[in-house]
Design an enzyme around this catalytic site. Structure first.
Site, PDB file in Angstrom:
ATOM      1  N   ARG A 122      39.810  30.174  20.154  1.00 63.88           N
ATOM      2  CA  ARG A 122      38.992  28.964  19.929  1.00 63.88           C
ATOM      3  C   ARG A 122      39.500  28.270  18.676  1.00 63.88           C
ATOM      4  NH1 ARG A 122      32.488  27.742  20.293  1.00 63.88           N
ATOM      5  NH2 ARG A 122      33.093  27.172  22.400  1.00 63.88           N
ATOM      6  N   PRO A 149      30.521  31.575  23.189  1.00 62.38           N
ATOM      7  CA  PRO A 149      29.872  32.498  22.253  1.00 62.38           C
ATOM      8  C   PRO A 149      28.722  31.812  21.520  1.00 62.38           C
ATOM      9  CG  PRO A 149      32.045  31.802  21.451  1.00 62.38           C
ATOM     10  CD  PRO A 149      31.909  31.274  22.831  1.00 62.38           C
ATOM     11  N   TYR A 185      35.537  29.080   9.854  1.00 61.62           N
ATOM     12  CA  TYR A 185      35.605  30.498   9.510  1.00 61.62           C
ATOM     13  C   TYR A 185      37.044  30.829   9.085  1.00 61.62           C
ATOM     14  CZ  TYR A 185      30.922  30.308  11.327  1.00 61.62           C
ATOM     15  OH  TYR A 185      29.614  29.966  11.516  1.00 61.62           O
TER      16      TYR A 185
END
Ligand code: FNR
Length: 358
Positions: free
Chosen positions: A233, A24, A185
């Site tokens: 991930r 990504p 994140y």
């Protein structure tokens, strides 16, 4: 010469034509700020499919508007977004690639300037279209505004948002899903003791810090059924004393494997500023360690720029798949060119280009 990187791999019922995939990569190009993919995304994703990639994973895509890194990120929280993804996915699939999407919530690293880290400047103010960020604890990422700590209702809302986005992704035709649990994140910030100081059942020991991730994985799997490959991930290390370690990540991968996660995509870093020894293949040892300890297939990523390097990683069992990021941006035909340089006859150059790849 061996050609393991160009051998197919099957996850659940889905067979990928090779093991050289595109990770990504956020484009920050949704000018309308509505999360809807654009012609750029058709070109961007389509070009890697045309160039022979086994799979293309669409960039970090917000499961809620506040989960975007910047207002120009993609989103998948409504049907308009789903319907705009569908023809892009079909087009890339028609070129022989499998197409996945990275479902993401940026947590305390949301609401940033789209060019932050290059020529932008940290958190957006409300006047600039910014919003209040959320996190496990009210601890700011250095250089960004402080987040608000989520309560358990807020956590449950986010688990539900991952689930409904996963449903929309499957309905848009994606072949597989990746949950973004890396790079500081939201999910990574729960996993890391540096950013998670909670005292409830979502903080404390590793099992508690992993709880939100495991709840998301269980809820997504229940929603999408048994056929869709599910990837996660992870950042295997915070590269900082007192941070998340490779051994802990291997334990998380073991739990993920027990819950039917098909492949762990092993990246590193991003949760705190740290000295990272960047160099060719620098994250491969972490991927190999996670694979060996958990038994779960892994993808390796990070400065894998050369066909022979990709081949060596797969052929010697260091990883099951390689993800090639910036080199694919430089050369969208990376897989076709790798096949040529490894002297493997692949038959997936698109018909109009055959005379260039004989
Ligand atoms: C990235 N990366 C990234 N990672 C991720 O998990 N989600 C994302 O949306 C993005 N976005 C993104 C944008 C751009 C422009 C780059 C260059 C990178 C990280 C990427 O997936 C990959 O892990 C790194 O680029 C390292 O691989 P390479 O580029 O050294 O092959």
């Amino acid at each position: 010469m061996s050609h393991a990187a160009l051998e197919p791999i099957t996850l659940r019922g889905t067979t990928f034509r090779n093991r050289i995939w595109v990770p990504p990569m956020c484009q920050y190009i949704v000018e309308k700020e509505d999360g809807v993919p654009t012609p750029w995304h058709l070109m961007h994703i389509g070009s890697f499919a045309r160039g022979g990639a086994g799979a293309v994973i669409v960039e970090a895509t917000g499961v809620v508007p506040e989960g975007r890194i910047s207002p120009r990120d993609l989103g998948l929280w409504n049907d308009e977004q789903r319907d705009a993804f569908a023809p892009i996915v079909r087009f890339a699939q028609s070129l022989g690639a499998k197409v996945g999407i990275q479902l993401a919530h940026a947590g305390r690293k949301a609401s940033t300037h789209p060019e932050w880290g290059t020529d932008g400047s940290g958190s957006l103010t409300p006047d600039e279209g910014g919003w209040q960020t959320v996190a496990p604890s009210a601890i700011a990422f250095e250089g960004l505004d402080a987040p608000v700590a989520l309560d358990t209702d807020g956590i449950a809302d986010i688990v539900r948002a991952f689930t409904t986005s996963a449903r929309r992704a499957v309905d848009a035709g994606f072949d597989f899903l990746e949950i973004h649990g890396a790079h500081g994140y939201l999910i990574h910030s729960f996993l890391s003791p540096l950013s998670n100081h909670r005292e409830d059942s979502y903080g404390g020991d590793l099992e508690r810090r992993a709880r939100i991730l495991l709840e998301i994985v269980d809820a997504v799997r229940a929603e999408v059924g048994e056929e869709i490959p599910l990837l996660v991930r992870l950042s295997a290390t915070d590269w900082t004393d007192g941070g998340l370690t490779v051994a802990e990540t291997a334990q998380v991968a073991t739990w993920l494997g027990e819950r039917g996660v098909d492949l762990v995509d092993v990246s590193t870093g991003g949760n705190v500023l740290a000295e990272i020894p960047v160099g060719p293949g620098y994250q491969v040892p972490a991927a190999t360690a996670v694979r060996e300890a958990s038994g779960v297939p892994v993808a390796a990523v990070g400065m894998i720029d050369e066909p022979k390097q990709a081949e060596q990683i797969v052929a010697t069992g260091l990883a099951d798949v390689v993800l090639v990021g910036r080199e694919y941006l430089r050369d969208p035909n990376f897989a076709l060119n790798a096949a040529a340089s490894l002297r493997v006859d692949v038959n997936y150059a698109p018909k109009p280009y055959h005379r260039a790849f004989r």
